[in-house]
Design a protein around this motif. Structure first.
Motif, PDB file in Angstrom:
ATOM      1  N   THR B 275       0.848  -1.189   0.000  1.00  0.00           N
ATOM      2  CA  THR B 275       0.000   0.000   0.000  1.00  0.00           C
ATOM      3  C   THR B 275       0.887   1.243   0.000  1.00  0.00           C
ATOM      4  N   ILE B 276       1.618   1.442  -1.084  1.00  0.00           N
ATOM      5  CA  ILE B 276       2.440   2.642  -1.239  1.00  0.00           C
ATOM      6  C   ILE B 276       2.139   3.217  -2.618  1.00  0.00           C
ATOM      7  N   PRO B 277       2.458   4.503  -2.829  1.00  0.00           N
ATOM      8  CA  PRO B 277       2.157   5.119  -4.134  1.00  0.00           C
ATOM      9  C   PRO B 277       2.826   4.358  -5.280  1.00  0.00           C
ATOM     10  N   ASP B 278       2.156   4.392  -6.436  1.00  0.00           N
ATOM     11  CA  ASP B 278       2.658   3.638  -7.581  1.00  0.00           C
ATOM     12  C   ASP B 278       4.058   4.065  -8.011  1.00  0.00           C
ATOM     13  N   GLU B 279       4.357   5.388  -7.888  1.00  0.00           N
ATOM     14  CA  GLU B 279       5.699   5.783  -8.345  1.00  0.00           C
ATOM     15  C   GLU B 279       6.788   5.165  -7.472  1.00  0.00           C
ATOM     16  N   ASN B 280       6.491   4.981  -6.182  1.00  0.00           N
ATOM     17  CA  ASN B 280       7.449   4.284  -5.320  1.00  0.00           C
ATOM     18  C   ASN B 280       7.593   2.818  -5.715  1.00  0.00           C
ATOM     19  N   LYS B 281       6.447   2.222  -6.096  1.00  0.00           N
ATOM     20  CA  LYS B 281       6.504   0.832  -6.535  1.00  0.00           C
ATOM     21  C   LYS B 281       7.434   0.697  -7.735  1.00  0.00           C
ATOM     22  N   VAL B 282       7.284   1.627  -8.676  1.00  0.00           N
ATOM     23  CA  VAL B 282       8.127   1.554  -9.872  1.00  0.00           C
ATOM     24  C   VAL B 282       9.599   1.715  -9.508  1.00  0.00           C
ATOM     25  N   GLN B 283       9.877   2.642  -8.587  1.00  0.00           N
ATOM     26  CA  GLN B 283      11.258   2.814  -8.117  1.00  0.00           C
ATOM     27  C   GLN B 283      11.802   1.500  -7.552  1.00  0.00           C
ATOM     28  N   LEU B 284      10.988   0.877  -6.701  1.00  0.00           N
ATOM     29  CA  LEU B 284      11.430  -0.359  -6.055  1.00  0.00           C
ATOM     30  C   LEU B 284      11.621  -1.491  -7.070  1.00  0.00           C
ATOM     31  N   ILE B 285      10.749  -1.512  -8.075  1.00  0.00           N
ATOM     32  CA  ILE B 285      10.891  -2.548  -9.099  1.00  0.00           C
ATOM     33  C   ILE B 285      12.215  -2.381  -9.834  1.00  0.00           C
ATOM     34  N   GLU B 286      12.551  -1.129 -10.117  1.00  0.00           N
ATOM     35  CA  GLU B 286      13.825  -0.874 -10.804  1.00  0.00           C
ATOM     36  C   GLU B 286      14.995  -1.348  -9.938  1.00  0.00           C
ATOM     37  N   ARG B 287      14.957  -1.016  -8.637  1.00  0.00           N
ATOM     38  CA  ARG B 287      16.030  -1.452  -7.734  1.00  0.00           C
ATOM     39  C   ARG B 287      16.072  -2.983  -7.639  1.00  0.00           C
ATOM     40  N   THR B 288      14.885  -3.585  -7.602  1.00  0.00           N
ATOM     41  CA  THR B 288      14.826  -5.044  -7.486  1.00  0.00           C
ATOM     42  C   THR B 288      15.450  -5.721  -8.694  1.00  0.00           C
ATOM     43  N   GLY B 289      15.155  -5.176  -9.872  1.00  0.00           N
ATOM     44  CA  GLY B 289      15.738  -5.731 -11.092  1.00  0.00           C
ATOM     45  C   GLY B 289      17.242  -5.594 -11.081  1.00  0.00           C
ATOM     46  N   GLU B 290      17.717  -4.411 -10.645  1.00  0.00           N
ATOM     47  CA  GLU B 290      19.152  -4.178 -10.563  1.00  0.00           C
ATOM     48  C   GLU B 290      19.789  -5.201  -9.613  1.00  0.00           C
ATOM     49  N   ILE B 291      19.113  -5.465  -8.496  1.00  0.00           N
ATOM     50  CA  ILE B 291      19.676  -6.412  -7.518  1.00  0.00           C
ATOM     51  C   ILE B 291      19.681  -7.828  -8.077  1.00  0.00           C
ATOM     52  N   GLU B 292      18.623  -8.193  -8.824  1.00  0.00           N
ATOM     53  CA  GLU B 292      18.666  -9.538  -9.407  1.00  0.00           C
ATOM     54  C   GLU B 292      19.862  -9.668 -10.348  1.00  0.00           C
ATOM     55  N   PHE B 293      20.109  -8.600 -11.100  1.00  0.00           N
ATOM     56  CA  PHE B 293      21.283  -8.607 -11.981  1.00  0.00           C
ATOM     57  C   PHE B 293      22.563  -8.769 -11.169  1.00  0.00           C
ATOM     58  N   ARG B 294      22.633  -8.041 -10.062  1.00  0.00           N
ATOM     59  CA  ARG B 294      23.858  -8.114  -9.256  1.00  0.00           C
ATOM     60  C   ARG B 294      24.009  -9.474  -8.579  1.00  0.00           C
ATOM     61  N   ILE B 295      22.888 -10.127  -8.262  1.00  0.00           N
ATOM     62  CA  ILE B 295      22.976 -11.471  -7.687  1.00  0.00           C
ATOM     63  C   ILE B 295      23.599 -12.423  -8.702  1.00  0.00           C
ATOM     64  N   VAL B 296      23.132 -12.294  -9.941  1.00  0.00           N
ATOM     65  CA  VAL B 296      23.668 -13.161 -10.987  1.00  0.00           C
ATOM     66  C   VAL B 296      25.164 -12.906 -11.176  1.00  0.00           C
ATOM     67  N   GLU B 297      25.529 -11.633 -11.087  1.00  0.00           N
ATOM     68  CA  GLU B 297      26.912 -11.236 -11.343  1.00  0.00           C
ATOM     69  C   GLU B 297      27.810 -11.434 -10.121  1.00  0.00           C
ATOM     70  N   GLY B 298      27.240 -11.317  -8.940  1.00  0.00           N
ATOM     71  CA  GLY B 298      28.050 -11.275  -7.720  1.00  0.00           C
ATOM     72  C   GLY B 298      28.312 -12.633  -7.113  1.00  0.00           C
ATOM     73  N   SER B 299      28.802 -12.630  -5.864  1.00  0.00           N
ATOM     74  CA  SER B 299      29.116 -13.912  -5.254  1.00  0.00           C
ATOM     75  C   SER B 299      28.345 -14.180  -3.966  1.00  0.00           C
ATOM     76  N   ASN B 300      27.882 -13.149  -3.271  1.00  0.00           N
ATOM     77  CA  ASN B 300      27.148 -13.336  -2.030  1.00  0.00           C
ATOM     78  C   ASN B 300      25.720 -12.802  -2.146  1.00  0.00           C
ATOM     79  N   GLU B 301      24.775 -13.703  -2.293  1.00  0.00           N
ATOM     80  CA  GLU B 301      23.393 -13.253  -2.475  1.00  0.00           C
ATOM     81  C   GLU B 301      22.932 -12.351  -1.345  1.00  0.00           C
ATOM     82  N   HIS B 302      23.341 -12.708  -0.127  1.00  0.00           N
ATOM     83  CA  HIS B 302      22.775 -11.964   1.002  1.00  0.00           C
ATOM     84  C   HIS B 302      23.233 -10.515   1.021  1.00  0.00           C
ATOM     85  N   ILE B 303      24.468 -10.261   0.550  1.00  0.00           N
ATOM     86  CA  ILE B 303      24.924  -8.864   0.514  1.00  0.00           C
ATOM     87  C   ILE B 303      24.049  -8.069  -0.452  1.00  0.00           C
TER      88      ILE B 303
END
Lengths: 480, 320
Positions: B275-303
């Motif tokens: 229950t947050i404004p849609d523009e925040n959702k879009v921001q978070l989606i962008e960050r989430t996608g970036e993090i999935e990319f970094r998980i694939v590229e990186g070595s420690n998922e938890h970081i």
């Protein structure tokens, strides 16, 4: 120069340093072997950290009781045949002694079989969890269990990780062996030993030095003796000063100093060498930084920038390991030290740093994770999905079902052939009181099922429709 | 209850597979003519990929020999090049049993094979084509290397239609003597999001609590039984308690054994329910996608996931 860890290896049980209680249990067990018949527990498992005296006490025990030792090491070829051949041959055949005289084991000439690093037999399971290849080493575990069952000679298994031994097919070892746990030896006792060695070697030293060596060893006698020897080579006199020359300083203090530099200063030039000063791999040091980052940077914007830096550093570590190109390490190091340092916009009063809770959590949950994964594997095979999917998407619901419905639990206990430990895990703390009932009912239903099947095959009624068979044995997709 | 329903009610015949009509029609033709190409079954979880493979095998080889002539491998359990060189070759080179020209190797979750393993697989496919058919399943066909794709017929499994799921759920409910209310059925559809396996699993958990399946019962099962839910994690991070959120994250990864990729995907899904404004959702989606990319590229998922939690905390602090 002779290796001191061998030279000063205890000759008799009473010379073994520390772990008095374990030594007592070991002696008691050995006495049960002095009778005519082998005792009920024909094997003991000595479990404990490296350098706590497991191998030493096994060897000393053999001397005390005048037993011949047959030692099998993990570095020997470890497969079913080898273990069985060597161990059972030694165990059930009477053999000749070194002078060629026939040696009757009942006349006291028992042979003690020592299986060192017995937890390493199964290292494949660890590496590729759930893969079918993990069964290739299972033969080794089975062979040990069989050997213990038929042996007429005492057997000692030595492990660092007791859990590694009993998981995945080794559960019945719990019933046929006694576990004796070895704990870290306390500093005082190590210091006493080091002093004795110095006296024998005619080396003068100060107590402070021995104290530091003992503390650093964290209860590992072997490493303490080793360190002492490496300091003493070519010297008649050693003191605390000799420590520094070897770069031998308090490891923890160095880490905490390094963390303080990262979090309190901003000069990235000064931070460049910091990863060399800590006595660990940079990717491990990264875990220390990550642990303390949110404890230090309490302002959200600093935290965000700090995390972005460690996240990027981690990407470089990922690239290093994927391409095996260590040329990228320095970039990762600069990002995680300098990058985190410049992320802050203010100073914080924090002065307490902690070791990575991630590693602690990993370590303490190791037994549970093992059980969880073995359940996930069995469940995955049944539902034809991978361990990963089974763990993530089927196990949670399965656990609810298991806890909600005792008949279901009981049926699954049988069908998936769940061990007691696995059943207990599925029930969780809240429902563990049902354990006994489930175990009992799983056995009972077994008998009933057989009866029903017998009746069916006798009467052979034409069912016509192919219903779910009552025998409950729903075949997994590919049983082979 | 004596069975795991997702197994008990797994369709045995191609005709009984839920949805995916055009694909099933093709598979039936293959079974009838006893010839088939190599195939990739692509699509989200719980849409019938594995079920179709198994049913196809049964109809193709018959009850007697289908098990001997099919080999199932979970690529994510043994993702190295080793299985291609070892197990697959061993199975591929022995002759089929009974009156058939070829055997089937089913490689589940083939998209988790490394590039090297896929390259080796490509050669294996060619080498044993005369005697073996390969069926690969994957969430995304694009994760399979081009050379393999071009040798396979790609079938795309779609998320199941609500009506199809309803029909099947009603069938199970009748057999299990359950009473399922209309709102219960709707809730199940909502929870499942086109994933029949999830729908059946949830139904069974509900049934273990009683014979009447209502929306309330279903919500209870999803709410109470799930300390492993990523929604809790997100809410803790949004509330600003970073250390607590981090501990929850460690639990998910360590205690519940979820992979970083699974968690990040579930976070993506859960963002829509916040229950947050849609523009925040879009921001978070962008960050989430970036993090999935970094998980694939990186070595420690938890970081990487901690980095994402900090982002949620930031949005949370702005909204307060």
């Amino acid at each position: 120069m002779e290796d001191w860890t061998e030279k000063y290896r205890p000759k008799t049980l009473s010379d073994v340093v520390g772990n008095e209680r374990a030594l007592g249990s070991l002696r008691t067990w050995a006495r049960t072997w002095t009778g005519e018949k082998p005792p009920k527990k024909k094997a003991v498992v000595l479990s404990g950290k490296p350098g706590t005296g497991k191998t030493s006490s096994a060897l000393a025990l053999a001397r005390d009781f005048k037993w011949t030792v047959i030692e099998l090491n993990a570095s020997d070829a470890r497969n079913q045949e080898t273990i069985k051949r060597v161990a059972t041959a030694g165990a059930i055949n009477e053999t000749l002694d070194m002078f060629g005289n026939y040696q009757d084991s009942r006349a006291g000439g028992r042979k003690l079989i020592i299986l060192d690093e017995a937890d390493n037999l199964y290292e494949k399971i660890e590496k590729s969890e759930g893969s079918a290849s993990d069964f290739s080493d299972r033969g080794g575990k089975k062979a040990i269990i069989e050997t213990i069952k038929i042996t007429g000679q005492p057997i000692i298994l030595i492990v660092n990780d007791y859990y590694g031994l009993i998981k995945g097919g080794g559960e019945s070892l719990k019933d046929i062996t006694t576990v004796i746990t070895y704990y870290e030896v306390n500093t005082g006792q190590i210091v006493d030993l080091l002093r004795r060695i110095c006296r024998e070697e005619n080396i003068s030293t100060d107590l402070k030095l021995l104290q530091l060596i003992a503390e650093k060893s964290r209860g590992d006698v072997r490493s303490a003796v080793h360190d002492l020897q490496s300091l003493c080579i070519g010297r008649q006199q050693v003191d605390v000063g000799s420590l520094d020359a070897l770069g031998y300083r308090d490891r923890e203090k160095i880490i905490f100093d390094a963390l303080r530099d990262v979090f309190k200063t901003k000069n990235i030039q000064n931070l460049r060498d910091i990863t060399f000063s800590v006595d660990m791999n940079p990717d491990t040091f990264l875990l220390w930084i990550v642990e303390n980052l949110p404890r230090e940077y309490l302002a959200i914007d600093d935290l965000i920038r700090g995390y972005d830096a460690v996240s990027k550093a981690d990407m470089f570590f990922g690239r290093v390991s994927k391409r095996q190109y260590y040329g990228l390490w320095p970039y990762a190091c600069d990002l995680m030290t300098g990058g985190v340092a410049v992320a802050k916009t203010r100073n914080y009063g924090n002065d307490r740093y902690y070791p990575p809770s991630w590693m602690k959590a990993l370590k303490s949950s190791k037994p549970v994770r093992g059980i969880r994964d073995s359940v996930a594997l069995k469940l995955g095979r049944q539902c034809s999905v991978s361990v990963r999917k089974s763990r993530g998407f089927i196990l949670p619901e399965f656990i609810s079902l298991f806890q909600n419905d005792i008949h279901f639990a009981c049926a699954m206990k049988r069908r998936l052939n769940l061990s007691e430990g696995e059943t207990e895990y599925l029930l969780g703390e809240k429902h563990v009181h049902k354990l006994k009932e489930i175990l009992e009912c799983a056995e009972k239903t077994d008998d009933k099922q057989v009866e029903i099947e017998n009746v069916r095959s006798d009467v052979k009624r034409d069912d016509g429709k192919k219903e779910m068979k009552v025998d409950g044995r729903q075949p997994s997709l590919f049983d082979f | 209850m004596q069975d795991i329903w997702i197994e008990k009610y797994r369709p045995k015949k191609l005709d009984d597979v839920v949805g995916q009509e055009p694909i099933i029609e093709r598979l039936k033709a293959y079974a009838a003519t006893k010839s088939l190409p190599h195939m990739i079954f692509a699509g989200p979880a719980g849409t019938g990929k594995t079920t179709s493979v198994l049913a196809l095998g049964r109809e193709l080889f018959g009850e007697e020999t289908w098990k001997q002539n099919m080999h199932e491998l979970n690529a994510s359990d043994e993702r190295g090049i080793g299985i291609i060189r070892g197990k697959i070759k061993d199975f591929a080179r022995t002759a089929p049993i009974g009156n058939t020209q070829f055997k089937i190797i089913f490689l589940d979750e083939a998209d988790s094979l490394t590039m090297d393993a896929q390259a080796a697989l490509r050669r294996t496919i060619e080498r044993y084509s005369h005697i073996c058919r390969f069926i690969l399943s994957a969430n995304y066909s694009s994760k399979i290397i081009e050379p393999i794709q071009s040798r396979c017929a790609v079938f795309r499994f779609k998320p199941l239609r609500a009506d199809d799921i309803k029909k099947y759920i009603r069938k199970i409910a009748t057999k299990e003597k359950l009473e399922i209310t209309p709102d219960g059925l709707e809730t199940l559809i909502f929870i499942a999001r086109g994933d029949l396996r999830k729908a059946i699993n949830t139904l069974q958990v509900g049934a273990s609590l009683g014979h009447k399946i209502t929306a309330e019962v279903l919500y209870e099962t999803t709410a109470t039984a799930k300390p492993e839910d990523v929604k809790n994690l997100i809410n803790t991070a949004l509330s600003g308690n970073f250390m607590a959120a981090r501990n929850q994250l460690y639990d998910l990864l360590i205690k519940y054994g979820l992979s970083g990729e699974d968690i990040v995907k579930q976070i993506h899904q859960a963002i829509f329910d916040l229950t947050i404004p849609d523009e925040n959702k879009v921001q978070l989606i962008e960050r989430t996608g970036e993090i999935e990319f970094r998980i694939v590229e990186g070595s420690n998922e938890h970081i990487q996931l901690e980095t994402l939690l900090a982002q949620f905390m930031l949005i949370g602090s702005k909204l307060r």
